[in-house]
Design a protein around this motif. Structure first.
Motif, short mmCIF file in Angstrom:
data_model
loop_
_atom_site.label_atom_id
_atom_site.label_comp_id
_atom_site.label_asym_id
_atom_site.label_seq_id
_atom_site.Cartn_x
_atom_site.Cartn_y
_atom_site.Cartn_z
N GLU A 172 4.57 6.41 10.84
CA GLU A 172 4.56 4.99 11.16
C GLU A 172 3.44 4.28 10.41
O GLU A 172 2.57 4.90 9.81
CB GLU A 172 4.39 4.79 12.66
N GLY A 173 3.48 2.96 10.45
CA GLY A 173 2.46 2.17 9.80
C GLY A 173 1.21 2.04 10.64
O GLY A 173 1.24 2.24 11.86
N PRO A 174 0.08 1.70 10.02
CA PRO A 174 -1.16 1.47 10.78
C PRO A 174 -1.00 0.28 11.72
O PRO A 174 -0.46 -0.75 11.34
CB PRO A 174 -2.19 1.17 9.68
N ARG A 230 9.60 5.50 3.89
CA ARG A 230 9.30 6.81 3.34
C ARG A 230 10.19 7.04 2.12
O ARG A 230 11.41 7.11 2.24
CB ARG A 230 9.55 7.92 4.37
N GLN A 239 0.84 5.66 0.91
CA GLN A 239 0.11 6.78 1.50
C GLN A 239 0.89 8.04 1.19
O GLN A 239 1.96 8.29 1.77
CB GLN A 239 -0.05 6.58 3.00
N PHE A 253 -4.35 1.05 -1.95
CA PHE A 253 -3.91 -0.29 -2.32
C PHE A 253 -3.09 -0.23 -3.60
O PHE A 253 -3.46 0.45 -4.56
CB PHE A 253 -5.13 -1.18 -2.50
N LYS A 287 -5.11 9.35 1.74
CA LYS A 287 -5.57 8.03 2.14
C LYS A 287 -4.52 6.96 1.92
O LYS A 287 -3.60 7.12 1.11
CB LYS A 287 -6.79 7.63 1.29
N VAL A 288 -4.68 5.87 2.65
CA VAL A 288 -3.90 4.67 2.39
C VAL A 288 -4.48 4.02 1.14
O VAL A 288 -5.68 3.71 1.09
CB VAL A 288 -3.96 3.70 3.58
N TYR A 343 0.87 -1.18 0.00
CA TYR A 343 0.00 0.00 0.00
C TYR A 343 0.90 1.23 0.00
O TYR A 343 2.07 1.16 0.38
CB TYR A 343 -0.86 0.05 1.27
N PHE A 378 0.55 -4.63 9.30
CA PHE A 378 1.36 -3.71 8.51
C PHE A 378 2.74 -3.51 9.10
O PHE A 378 2.93 -3.54 10.32
CB PHE A 378 0.67 -2.34 8.43
N GLY A 379 3.69 -3.26 8.20
CA GLY A 379 5.02 -2.84 8.63
C GLY A 379 5.02 -1.35 8.96
O GLY A 379 4.00 -0.67 8.82
N GLN A 380 6.18 -0.88 9.38
CA GLN A 380 6.31 0.51 9.79
C GLN A 380 6.45 1.46 8.60
O GLN A 380 6.38 2.66 8.77
CB GLN A 380 7.54 0.68 10.69
N GLY A 381 6.66 0.91 7.44
CA GLY A 381 6.69 1.73 6.24
C GLY A 381 8.08 2.17 5.82
O GLY A 381 9.01 2.21 6.63
N PHE A 416 3.77 0.96 2.49
CA PHE A 416 3.55 -0.02 3.55
C PHE A 416 3.38 -1.41 2.97
O PHE A 416 2.65 -1.62 2.01
CB PHE A 416 2.29 0.32 4.35
N MET A 456 4.76 7.29 1.65
CA MET A 456 5.07 6.17 2.54
C MET A 456 4.55 4.91 1.89
O MET A 456 3.41 4.86 1.42
CB MET A 456 4.38 6.36 3.90
N PHE A 496 -9.38 1.22 2.59
CA PHE A 496 -9.29 2.05 3.78
C PHE A 496 -10.18 3.27 3.65
O PHE A 496 -10.37 3.83 2.57
CB PHE A 496 -7.85 2.55 3.97
N GLY A 497 -10.69 3.71 4.79
CA GLY A 497 -11.32 5.01 4.85
C GLY A 497 -10.25 6.09 4.94
O GLY A 497 -9.07 5.79 5.12
N PRO A 498 -10.66 7.35 4.81
CA PRO A 498 -9.68 8.45 4.83
C PRO A 498 -9.15 8.76 6.23
O PRO A 498 -8.15 9.46 6.37
CB PRO A 498 -10.48 9.63 4.29
N PHE A 545 -7.67 -4.90 0.92
CA PHE A 545 -8.45 -4.13 1.89
C PHE A 545 -8.59 -2.70 1.38
O PHE A 545 -7.67 -2.13 0.82
CB PHE A 545 -7.74 -4.12 3.25
#
Lengths: 114, 110
Positions: free
Chosen positions: B41-43, A110, A37, A45, A42-43, A35, A105-108, A91, A89, B100-102, B98
């Motif tokens: 950070e990640g979710p 950047r 961001q 896909f 938004k996150v 994913y 999820f991982g920490q991402g 993920f 970012m 996601f919402g905003p 999946f």
């Protein structure tokens, strides 16, 4: 507690360069995801991967993107020729095949394209 | 198209107050997940709700899944500054990924 790990945490690259983002999913998970961001948005896909092949991808995941699971543990996202708008970012996530409900999820990473 | 909407977009409250944030869709979801994300950070997964009408509690956080499985709410009692973050709901789309919402960006002020 098992977790998804991503490296590097921050990558700066010049426009047009190739980058590889790396992920180690939770062991015994079988579904893998990328994913992204963009800052403040938004996150979104990008792609899902199962049984050594892409199972679904979004319109964002164009020919510049590819994924690979080269050695049974790592899961990589390659961007062939980065553009400024790829800055975000990224993920990685993984899911157990027994559950269709939860992804971890991982920490991402950047990614900054300059 | 399965879309998730969240409200409010932003919420700023004083420590000790209660709050509720919402996640809504016009589509039915087999489950909904709530994540909290901190800057850079990640979710982080908080909870998954699966059954219509289900209520789950996680310390001061109460999650509810709507009877029709189209909406969910997160209620925080006596908010603390450590609750500050972006709260995301997500649900499995048809297929495997999946959506996601905003998110609701919560600020809890001391």
């Amino acid at each position: 507690e098992p977790e998804v790990t991503q490296t590097p945490s921050h990558q700066v690259t010049q426009m047009g360069q190739e980058v590889i983002l790396r992920c180690v999913p939770i062991s015994n998970h079988l579904y893998f995801y990328w994913y992204r961001q963009i800052l403040g948005q938004k996150v979104e896909f990008l792609v899902s991967f199962y049984n050594n092949e892409i199972s679904e991808k979004s319109e964002i995941f164009d020919d510049q993107f590819s994924v690979e699971r080269p050695d049974g543990s790592n899961f990589t996202l390659k961007i062939r020729s980065t553009k400024l708008e790829d800055s975000a970012m990224y993920f990685c996530a993984s899911r157990d095949r027994r559950s269709n409900t939860e992804a971890f999820f991982g920490q991402g990473t950047r990614l900054t394209v300059v | 198209t399965q879309l998730l909407e969240q409200s409010p977009q932003f919420l700023s409250i004083q420590e000790g107050e209660n709050l509720t944030v919402y996640c809504n869709s016009s589509s039915v979801f087999s489950s909904l997940q709530w994540y909290r994300q901190e800057p850079g950070e990640g979710p982080v997964l908080l909870v998954t709700v699966v059954t219509g009408g289900e209520v789950k509690k996680l310390k001061r956080l109460t999650f509810q899944f709507g009877d029709a499985r189209k909406d969910s709410s997160l209620h925080i009692t006596a908010a603390q500054t450590g609750d500050t973050g972006l709260y995301l709901c997500a649900g499995p789309k048809r297929g495997q990924n999946f959506v996601f919402g905003p998110g609701t960006r919560l600020s809890v002020l001391p």
